[in-house]
Design a protein around this motif. Structure first.
Motif, mmCIF file in Angstrom:
data_model
loop_
_atom_site.group_PDB
_atom_site.id
_atom_site.type_symbol
_atom_site.label_atom_id
_atom_site.label_comp_id
_atom_site.label_asym_id
_atom_site.label_seq_id
_atom_site.Cartn_x
_atom_site.Cartn_y
_atom_site.Cartn_z
ATOM 1 N N PRO A 184 20.241 39.585 -24.452
ATOM 2 C CA PRO A 184 19.944 38.676 -23.234
ATOM 3 C C PRO A 184 20.966 39.087 -22.225
ATOM 4 C CG PRO A 184 21.845 37.172 -24.173
ATOM 5 C CD PRO A 184 21.838 38.493 -24.961
ATOM 6 N N VAL A 185 19.775 39.929 -20.536
ATOM 7 C CA VAL A 185 20.370 39.943 -19.478
ATOM 8 C C VAL A 185 19.497 38.743 -18.457
ATOM 9 C CG1 VAL A 185 20.753 42.526 -20.055
ATOM 10 C CG2 VAL A 185 18.445 41.931 -19.760
ATOM 11 N N TYR A 237 15.684 44.410 -24.598
ATOM 12 C CA TYR A 237 16.797 43.376 -23.524
ATOM 13 C C TYR A 237 15.738 41.947 -23.554
ATOM 14 C CZ TYR A 237 19.867 47.050 -23.235
ATOM 15 O OH TYR A 237 20.669 48.335 -23.809
ATOM 16 N N ILE A 238 15.906 40.849 -23.443
ATOM 17 C CA ILE A 238 15.302 39.559 -23.230
ATOM 18 C C ILE A 238 15.883 38.779 -21.676
ATOM 19 C CG2 ILE A 238 16.975 38.655 -24.845
ATOM 20 C CD1 ILE A 238 13.891 36.587 -25.837
ATOM 21 N N HIS A 239 14.644 38.498 -21.460
ATOM 22 C CA HIS A 239 15.477 37.984 -19.852
ATOM 23 C C HIS A 239 15.306 36.524 -20.933
ATOM 24 C CE1 HIS A 239 15.334 36.022 -16.643
ATOM 25 N NE2 HIS A 239 15.216 36.720 -15.312
ATOM 26 N N LEU A 322 11.334 44.107 -18.544
ATOM 27 C CA LEU A 322 12.422 44.941 -18.045
ATOM 28 C C LEU A 322 12.736 44.498 -16.785
ATOM 29 C CD1 LEU A 322 15.279 46.183 -19.332
ATOM 30 C CD2 LEU A 322 14.183 48.095 -18.745
ATOM 31 N N ASP A 323 12.236 44.620 -15.869
ATOM 32 C CA ASP A 323 11.511 44.996 -14.547
ATOM 33 C C ASP A 323 11.884 43.884 -14.214
ATOM 34 O OD1 ASP A 323 11.112 47.945 -14.497
ATOM 35 O OD2 ASP A 323 8.643 47.463 -13.794
ATOM 36 N N ASP A 324 11.164 42.648 -14.490
ATOM 37 C CA ASP A 324 12.350 41.097 -14.189
ATOM 38 C C ASP A 324 13.517 41.229 -14.038
ATOM 39 O OD1 ASP A 324 8.963 40.392 -13.291
ATOM 40 O OD2 ASP A 324 8.565 40.517 -15.294
ATOM 41 N N MET A 325 14.062 41.876 -15.555
ATOM 42 C CA MET A 325 15.389 40.994 -15.897
ATOM 43 C C MET A 325 15.955 42.205 -14.914
ATOM 44 S SD MET A 325 15.030 41.367 -19.939
ATOM 45 C CE MET A 325 13.149 41.831 -20.532
ATOM 46 N N LEU A 326 16.278 43.030 -14.568
ATOM 47 C CA LEU A 326 16.839 43.949 -13.877
ATOM 48 C C LEU A 326 17.334 43.435 -12.290
ATOM 49 C CD1 LEU A 326 16.415 47.160 -15.309
ATOM 50 C CD2 LEU A 326 18.018 45.755 -15.909
#
Ligand SMILES: NC(=O)c1ccc[n+]([C@@H]2O[C@H](COP(=O)([O-])OP(=O)(O)OC[C@H]3O[C@@H](n4cnc5c(N)ncnc54)[C@H](O)[C@@H]3O)[C@@H](O)[C@H]2O)c1
Ligand SMILES: O=c1ccn([C@@H]2O[C@H](COP(=O)(O)OP(=O)(O)O[C@H]3O[C@H](CO)[C@H](O)[C@H](O)[C@H]3O)[C@@H](O)[C@H]2O)c(=O)[nH]1
Length: 343
Positions: A184-185, A237-239, A322-326
């Motif tokens: 989770p990130v 990686y998951i939001h 991934l872009d949204d998460m970061l």
């Protein structure tokens, strides 16, 4: 979805719990949070209240305190529990195994016993993809063999999984869903709630975020000799908000049947450490100084989920990339450079 459910969230002030709390309130559930604030701040709950315009009943207490649990179940007509409370630092668990087994295993047993006394038989439990250990066959599905976890933390989760499975077989009134989280990130896009990493973070994205904000000089990349595309470790990686939605879907499913269920919550896609670094550089517009160091003991080369079961049985799948998460993680870091300032 039955909007009238009243749910007890243990550990609801923590990183994942606070995002699930927000989603539960948005979905119309009534929620009680039980947390001893050992690794969190009451401020997260206040901010969720502010974001949703809803009021949360907050109980300061420990999941190992049976009397307190009995009091909560007597005072509130709880229909179901989502159980996040626990300790999660792998390195710390190697140094303090008894503390980890006491909180994670004994705490879960104490909670389940109190639930049974109160006649509450619906439970969602936070587990981890770490229980798969080191596997070569990807993606990981719920039938993949459980590995040998490399830490007391991983063992404590595996033990609780087994306890819950046994519990569900012993009494047909139980309806239990174990969720195996991948990595989770991210944070809520408002930047108001996120992961409050006290001290030195051990997870990749919080560490990179602190390098980007100038709190740390550089990132150590643990190993570039893994049998992966670029030699660095690969993870799914998951939001955290996608993960939160998975909890609501699981709870919904548990209202329809009894027994023990297990679901992977991941995106199905793996990214290497170097890909994450490049993604974060794009999100924050600066370079992330990093250097390669030997592998971290206990790390696996690769881990990503087959999320098909959650899709077919829960109607859930991740939506954010991934872009949204970061980007969301970076926004949270910028707005809260030292985490929640109030306890
Ligand atoms: N974050 C991850 O990468 C990850 C991955 C897989 C599984 N998990 C599991 O998900 C759950 C939530 O993780 P998180 O990242 O939100 O962690 P977190 O530390 O932010 O949240 C855990 C919460 O539990 C509370 N807590 C700890 N011990 C307690 C006790 N004895 N009584 C009452 N409250 C207590 C803490 O104060 C904290 O608010 C944990 O069980 C963790 O093991 C986390
Ligand atoms: O400073 C760092 C931190 C991490 N990594 C690398 O980044 C990847 C991800 O590491 P994390 O520590 O972020 O995540 P892990 O997969 O090791 O473990 C996390 O995710 C698991 C689920 O898959 C468990 O839940 C576990 O508790 C949680 O810490 C790994 O290849 C790791 O070696 C670095 O190179 N440098």
């Amino acid at each position: 979805m039955n909007k009238k459910l009243k749910i007890l969230l243990t550990g609801g002030a923590g990183y994942i719990g606070s995002h699930v709390l927000l989603r539960c309130l948005e979905a119309g559930y009534e929620v009680i949070v039980l947390d001893n604030l050992e690794n969190s701040s009451r401020e997260s709950v206040r901010r969720v209240e502010h974001l949703t315009g809803r009021v949360v009943h907050f109980c300061l207490g420990d999941i190992r305190d049976a009397e307190n649990l009995d009091r909560i179940f007597t005072e509130h007509q709880v229909d179901a529990v989502m159980h996040f409370a626990g300790l999660k630092a792998i390195g710390e668990s190697l140094a303090e195994p008894l503390r980890y087994y006491d909180t994670n295993v004994n705490g879960s047993v104490t909670l389940c016993a109190a639930m049974a006394r109160a006649g509450v038989f619906r439970l969602v439990f936070s587990s981890t993809a770490s229980v798969y250990g080191n596997q070569t066959e990807m993606p990981l599905n719920e039938s993949s063999p459980r590995g040998s976890p490399a830490s007391p933390y991983g063992w404590s989760k595996l033990m609780v999984e087994q306890i819950l499975e046994d519990l569900a077989s012993s009494d047909p009134r139980w309806s239990i869903g174990t969720l195996r989280y991948f990595n989770p990130v991210g944070a809520h896009p408002s930047g108001q709630i996120g992961e409050d990493s006290q001290g030195e973070p051990s997870n990749l994205v919080p560490y990179i975020a602190q390098v980007a904000s100038g709190r740390r000089k550089h990132l150590s990349v643990y190993g570039n000799d893994y049998p992966t595309t670029d030699g660095t470790g690969v993870r799914d990686y998951i939001h955290v908000l996608d993960l939160a939605d998975g909890h609501l879907a699981a709870m919904d499913r548990l209202t329809q049947s009894t027994g023990y269920k297990l679901w992977n919550l991941g995106t199905g896609q793996g990214f290497s450490v170097q890909e994450v670094i490049r993604g974060f550089e794009q999100a924050c517009g600066q370079s992330i100084p990093h250097r390669f160091v030997p592998r971290r003991p206990g790390d696996v080369a690769q881990s990503w989920a087959d999320p098909a079961l959650a899709r077919s049985e829960l109607g859930w799948q991740s939506k954010l990339g991934l872009d949204d998460m970061l980007a969301d993680h970076w926004r949270w870091q910028k707005m809260n450079p030292t985490g929640y300032t109030k306890k």
